[in-house]
Design a protein around this motif. Structure first.
Motif, PDB file in Angstrom:
ATOM      1  N   LYS A 152       0.827  -1.215   0.000  1.00 16.59           N
ATOM      2  CA  LYS A 152       0.000   0.000   0.000  1.00 16.59           C
ATOM      3  C   LYS A 152       0.857   1.260   0.000  1.00 16.59           C
ATOM      4  CE  LYS A 152      -1.635  -1.069   4.054  1.00 16.59           C
ATOM      5  NZ  LYS A 152      -1.103  -2.356   4.510  1.00 16.59           N
ATOM      6  N   THR A 153       1.775   1.298   0.967  1.00 13.86           N
ATOM      7  CA  THR A 153       2.622   2.487   1.072  1.00 13.86           C
ATOM      8  C   THR A 153       3.452   2.662  -0.190  1.00 13.86           C
ATOM      9  OG1 THR A 153       2.707   2.278   3.459  1.00 13.86           O
ATOM     10  CG2 THR A 153       4.442   3.565   2.439  1.00 13.86           C
ATOM     11  N   SER A 154       3.976   1.553  -0.709  1.00 16.04           N
ATOM     12  CA  SER A 154       4.782   1.653  -1.931  1.00 16.04           C
ATOM     13  C   SER A 154       3.957   2.256  -3.061  1.00 16.04           C
ATOM     14  CB  SER A 154       5.298   0.274  -2.332  1.00 16.04           C
ATOM     15  OG  SER A 154       6.059  -0.279  -1.288  1.00 16.04           O
ATOM     16  N   PHE A 172      -3.003  10.089   1.768  1.00 17.30           N
ATOM     17  CA  PHE A 172      -2.917   9.839   3.207  1.00 17.30           C
ATOM     18  C   PHE A 172      -2.258   8.489   3.443  1.00 17.30           C
ATOM     19  CE2 PHE A 172      -6.753  12.338   2.515  1.00 17.30           C
ATOM     20  CZ  PHE A 172      -6.788  13.255   3.548  1.00 17.30           C
ATOM     21  N   ASP A 173      -1.206   8.451   4.259  1.00 12.06           N
ATOM     22  CA  ASP A 173      -0.648   7.146   4.634  1.00 12.06           C
ATOM     23  C   ASP A 173      -0.927   6.880   6.104  1.00 12.06           C
ATOM     24  OD1 ASP A 173       0.634   4.770   4.834  1.00 12.06           O
ATOM     25  OD2 ASP A 173       2.620   5.492   4.245  1.00 12.06           O
ATOM     26  N   GLU A 174      -1.940   6.103   6.365  1.00 12.35           N
ATOM     27  CA  GLU A 174      -2.332   5.752   7.728  1.00 12.35           C
ATOM     28  C   GLU A 174      -2.265   6.950   8.668  1.00 12.35           C
ATOM     29  OE1 GLU A 174      -1.132   2.080   9.246  1.00 12.35           O
ATOM     30  OE2 GLU A 174      -0.629   1.215   7.301  1.00 12.35           O
ATOM     31  N   PRO A 175      -2.987   8.017   8.339  1.00  9.42           N
ATOM     32  CA  PRO A 175      -2.820   9.247   9.117  1.00  9.42           C
ATOM     33  C   PRO A 175      -3.404   9.144  10.524  1.00  9.42           C
ATOM     34  CG  PRO A 175      -4.623   9.490   7.581  1.00  9.42           C
ATOM     35  CD  PRO A 175      -3.996   8.169   7.289  1.00  9.42           C
TER      36      PRO A 175
HETATM   37 MG   LIG Z   1       2.662   1.264   4.991  1.00  7.74          MG
END
Ligand SMILES: [Mg+2]
Ligand SMILES: Nc1ncnc2c1ncn2[C@@H]1O[C@H](COP(=O)(O)OP(=O)(O)OP(=O)(O)O)[C@@H](O)[C@H]1O
Lengths: 389, 582
Positions: free
Chosen positions: A70-72, A185-188
């Motif tokens: 996901k983050t990638s 948004f990354d797991e904000p």
């Molecule tokens: Mg991640």
């Protein structure tokens, strides 16, 4: 810290439409997007040929277990990672050759990433200053952003003098003031406590709806994904498992993985009796022949499983193995949650988890009780055993 | 040299339509990073790469090879090598022990006057190399004020014993700082856990504290080993007939005018130094169990049990008294006619240094160090940033080259400079720049001196920057990028303010180290430019200890003053109004 946290429950108010982007902009397309860290061909693939069309103004969540990419994916959209291959386009413009600081996007980080040496106001003004905005204009814009996020009283404070929730609002204000076409948004919310998390996510959703900024939101919290998203993208091992609206993802998961990852599910052995027509078919499961909705890949050739959510299981006293009630089972355990009771029931088909909500005091079963086990009409979902995507 | 940009393994089906992709996502597209990396590489090449190359070619020239061959065959050379290694081993051990005792007392033992003890332990960092040696001779030498004056004893401190005392007292601060950092970051709950199991304080010390510190102790030992085998000043003054490689190389160049022999001796000296440095860097620091960045998890319990407290405090107290008497001698000696012999008061020495013939050295040195320090400090920050954040594959190499200034003995560097830059540098027959060192150098060799200052003082800032950056979440810089800042802007507006204390450390050490360095400088001074440390050497050589003491005192004064000003300027002006939490 305590009194700071207590000051949080001020909802985002004011008129936010100021920051709405031009209509119908912010359409994002990912095509065959692939990321392989390391330079050898046999290095594991973090993101594997992801295709995704995001409409302007849509709120899309990337959901999946840890390490699924996901983050990638998000970082490739933002430009912090260069794709090994594939494309990211925004409104038809290819982004791959655009450096991250020139992309029409703003990112909100899990760690908030506020500049610790700048005040709240300076943090929000940072990006506009770089754009050489006039001093007057800059003040207005920053004031508006601070007002929208209810941060005016804290404008001159340093980030570390704010609670987690307030810090996240500053991060959001700092991103919004740039008028991005796309918010990332990354797991904000994962650093906030449970209550605040629910509150912040409602506010993010309200704000996003009002502004209509395309938003891509990474989380591994299915609750967050369900409540926030127009559509959910479920990922597993770098691949997309399913893209659909929350209800479809929950009721008609595309694979055993999705069914298992989102919510809880019983998987029951089942036998398909006829080939499906219009996504429905007759199948034998849990002691009965029933009509159920089926996954498109289901056919007479392959093995199938019947997915049933625990809350769709019906337990009835007065055991009677007949054509109405299905199978008879024995209660193994009963856990009282308050709003519901969770049972584990042993049947010939295997052990089944049932969630009975709002039970009357005299209707709660005890371990060792015998019950008959049924399924609410139309809640079963027949999946092929080897449905991988 | 630019960072490697390698095409991605893109399948052919995609390559047809896709624009050319670059692999490394961290930096590939950022022109600022490419430019900065190129600049950094060019500077590193100039200040370290070329001189090393020059040294190697010279050492492997026929005359140099002859000397190298004699390293293996000649017993005199065996003796010199053995002397050098023995000195390294002994000073490594004693220096680490002294550093440990100071650190242990500072962190763990209950007593009053901790701040004073800390300052005392830091003085050697700002003091020039001869201060201790000269004072020790004055106090404890043949006509020593204490040995002879009080005890009537003609002590012979020339040779190994004197070198051990002087080098240990000069270099122990490195060990002190290392070990103190470790002791502070040791989780006190470990001590408590061990004590809770019934271990007595002494057993806690031997079974918990010491094993946890082994990597720190080993690291300090190795660093001190490198420093002491590289030292030139003290063997020259105090060595007597105890010859080490550094002093032998010096003799070859300045006495025998045999550059190749100097290069060969230097090379022999560089090998163990480099080897030990590599071990320290890649083995010991990897074994470290304590996180260097870890904040103390609680207040460290102060030991008041007499069985530990009294012996530690007695030894530390004795050492502290020794250090105080040494620096008191330096301070007082400048006002005495012939310190220790004719103790009449005089201002002649200070007049010589401040207003007379000696004042040119004071001015020249300060100016050159003031030029070198900011360059070294900023370069250190820049390398730290590129290494931690921006570069992937090249980062290990660039970091290593930057740290070489610490590993390569000053003698080696100085001879390398002399060999490489004493003539105009030509590339393909084109003169790139004129001679930088030696008699015919431009600006009387000032350029080469500044370069060597930078090379020598770069590592401290670089290391401070690397560890500071590793504590800053990379998302903070990405946030800046996401808000539209390019790499250079991000570095200037976000990174640099956040690592300002590392910058301050870097500048401070750069200035102090430049002012106090001698071993490369003795090869680079010319009649046109005077450097204090080499002037002190001349004064000590001709027995004018009074002048030497005055020089030392003035030098310490300048270093302290500049450090003070730096602190004020950096904290108050450069980053004004940008208060941030440490
Ligand atoms: Mg991640
Ligand atoms: N910089 C990197 N270098 C090498 N491998 C990486 C790097 N970043 C991520 N990976 C690998 O790529 C895969 C996907 O990582 P990614 O961070 O995208 O996962 P994620 O879905 O965001 O997980 P999480 O929910 O834990 O944040 C993982 O296997 C991870 O180990």
């Amino acid at each position: 810290m305590d009194n700071l946290t207590a000051a949080d429950p001020t909802p985002i108010t004011a008129d936010a439409s100021e920051f709405a982007p031009a209509l119908e902009s912010g359409q994002v397309t990912l095509s065959a997007l692939t990321k392989r860290y390391g330079n050898r061909v046999d290095d594991p693939i973090a993101v594997d040929s992801v295709d995704l069309d995001i409409r302007a103004g849509e709120f899309v969540t990337l959901l999946g277990p840890s390490g699924c990419g996901k983050t990638s994916t998000l970082r490739m959209i933002a430009g912090f990672e260069t794709p090994t291959s594939g494309h990211v386009t925004v409104d038809g413009t290819d982004m791959v050759s655009v450096p991250p600081n020139k992309r029409p996007m703003s990112m909100v980080f899990q760690s908030y990433a506020l500049f610790p040496h700048l005040s709240v106001r300076q943090n929000v003004a940072y990006g506009l200053r770089l754009k050489k905005t006039s001093e007057k204009r800059l003040r207005e814009e920053v004031d508006t952003a601070l007002t929208i996020m209810n941060l005016m009283p804290y404008a001159e404070r340093a980030p570390h003098q704010l609670s987690g929730g307030q810090q996240q609002r500053v991060a959001l204000a700092r991103a919004l003031v740039m008028r991005p076409k796309v918010l990332l948004f990354d797991e904000p919310l994962s650093n906030l406590d449970a209550k605040l998390r629910v509150q912040m996510r409602n506010e993010i959703r309200r704000l996003q709806k009002r502004l209509g900024i395309t938003s891509i939101f990474v989380t591994h919290d299915q609750d967050e994904a369900m409540t926030l998203s127009d559509r959910i993208v479920v990922m597993n091992q770098g691949r997309i498992e399913q893209i659909d609206v929350p209800e479809q993802v929950y009721r008609h998961p595309s694979s055993i993985f999705v069914a298992d990852f989102i919510g809880r599910a019983n998987f029951l052995d089942a036998t398909l009796l006829v080939d499906p027509v219009d996504g429905r078919a007759r199948a034998f499961a849990l002691g009965l022949e029933r009509e159920v909705a089926t996954h498109p890949d289901v056919s007479l050739e392959g093995e199938v499983l019947l997915m049933v959510r625990p809350e769709s299981v019906i337990l009835t006293p007065n055991p009677a193995a007949d054509s109405v009630h299905g199978e008879v089972g024995r209660v193994l355990s009963a856990i009282f949650h308050g709003e519901s009771v969770e049972y584990e029931v042993e049947t010939d088909t295997g052990s089944i988890v049932a969630l009975v909500s709002d039970p009357a005091a005299n209707e709660i079963f005890e371990p060792m009780d015998t019950v008959s086990v049924g399924i609410k009409a139309d809640r079963g979902w027949l999946l092929p055993v080897h449905a991988e995507s | 040299m630019a960072i490697p940009l390698i095409d991605a393994p893109v399948p052919d089906s995609v390559r047809a339509t896709a624009p050319k992709l670059k692999r490394n996502g961290k930096s590939a597209k950022d022109p600022a990073v490419v430019i900065l990396t190129t600049i950094v590489c060019a500077i590193l090449l100039l200040i370290i790469g070329f001189p090393l190359y020059g040294l190697l070619t010279s050492a492997f020239a026929p005359k140099g090879l002859e000397v190298l061959a004699r390293m293996v065959t000649d017993p005199v050379n065996h003796r010199i090598i053995a002397n050098t290694l023995l000195l390294g081993l002994i000073v490594g051990t004693t220096g680490t022990l002294v550093g440990f005792l100071f650190a242990y007392a500072q962190v763990k033992v209950k007593f009053r006057g901790k701040r004073a003890l800390h300052l005392l332990a830091m003085i050697p960092i700002v003091a020039p190399p001869f201060a201790v040696a000269t004072a020790v001779i004055t106090l404890f030498g043949r006509n020593g004020a204490i040995t002879n004056g009080i005890f009537g004893w003609q002590a012979d401190i020339y040779g190994l014993p004197g070198l051990t005392i002087v080098l240990s007292l000069s270099f122990f601060p490195v060990a002190y700082m290392n070990i103190r950092g470790m002791l502070e970051s040791l989780d006190p709950s470990l001590d408590e856990a061990a004590a809770g199991l019934g271990a007595s304080k002494l057993r806690v010390f031997f079974t918990v504290t010491i094993p946890m510190l082994v990597p720190g102790l080993a690291g300090s030992f190795l660093l001190l080993f490198v420093e002491s085998i590289a030292d030139l000043a003290n063997p020259l003054v105090l060595g007597g007939d105890y010859t080490v490689l550094a002093s032998r190389a010096y003799l070859a160049v300045t006495g025998e005018f045999n550059m190749q022999a100097g290069a060969a001796y230097s090379l022999t000296l560089m090998l163990p130094a480099l080897l030990v440095f590599l071990v320290q860097r890649y083995w010991v620091s990897r074994k470290s169990v304590v996180s260097i960045t870890g904040k103390p998890a609680g207040a460290t319990e102060q030991i008041s049990a007499p069985s530990i407290r009294i012996p530690v405090l007695v030894i530390v107290g004795f050492l502290a008294a020794l250090i105080v008497s040494i620096y008191a001698t330096v301070l007082a000696g400048g006002f005495l006619k012939v310190p220790g012999v004719n103790n009449e008061l005089t201002l002649a020495h200070y007049q010589f240094v401040l207003a007379g013939l000696g004042s040119k050295a004071m001015v020249d040195t300060t100016i050159l160090a003031l030029i070198a320090a900011p360059i070294a400090g900023l370069l250190g920050m820049l390398i730290g940033w590129l290494v931690v954040r921006k570069l992937k594959r090249a980062s290990g190499l660039i970091d290593f080259i930057g740290m070489l200034g610490l590993a390569i003995p000053g003698t080696v560097l100085g001879i390398g400079y002399l060999i490489t830059y004493n003539k105009p540098v030509n590339i393909f027959g084109l003169q790139v720049f004129p001679a930088l060192a030696g008699g015919s150098a431009i600006l009387a060799g000032a350029v080469a001196i500044v370069m060597v200052y930078i090379a020598r003082s770069l590592p401290s800032g670089q290391r401070a920057a690397v560890s500071a950056l590793q504590q800053i979440h990379p998302a903070i810089e990405e946030a800046s990028t996401s808000l539209g800042a390019d790499s250079a802007t991000t570095f200037r507006k976000v990174t640099l303010p956040l690592i300002q204390s590392a910058l301050l450390t870097g500048l401070t050490f750069a200035f102090a180290r430049s002012m106090t360095t001698l071993s490369p400088i003795v090869f680079l001074t010319t009649p046109g430019i005077k450097i204090m440390t080499s002037q002190i050497l001349a004064e000590v050589d001709s027995g004018r200890f009074g002048n030497a003491f005055a020089y030392c005192t003035v030098l310490i004064g300048i270093v302290l003053l500049v450090i003070l000003l730096l602190n004020v300027i950096i904290r108050k002006v450069v980053f004004r109004g940008q208060s941030h939490r440490r």
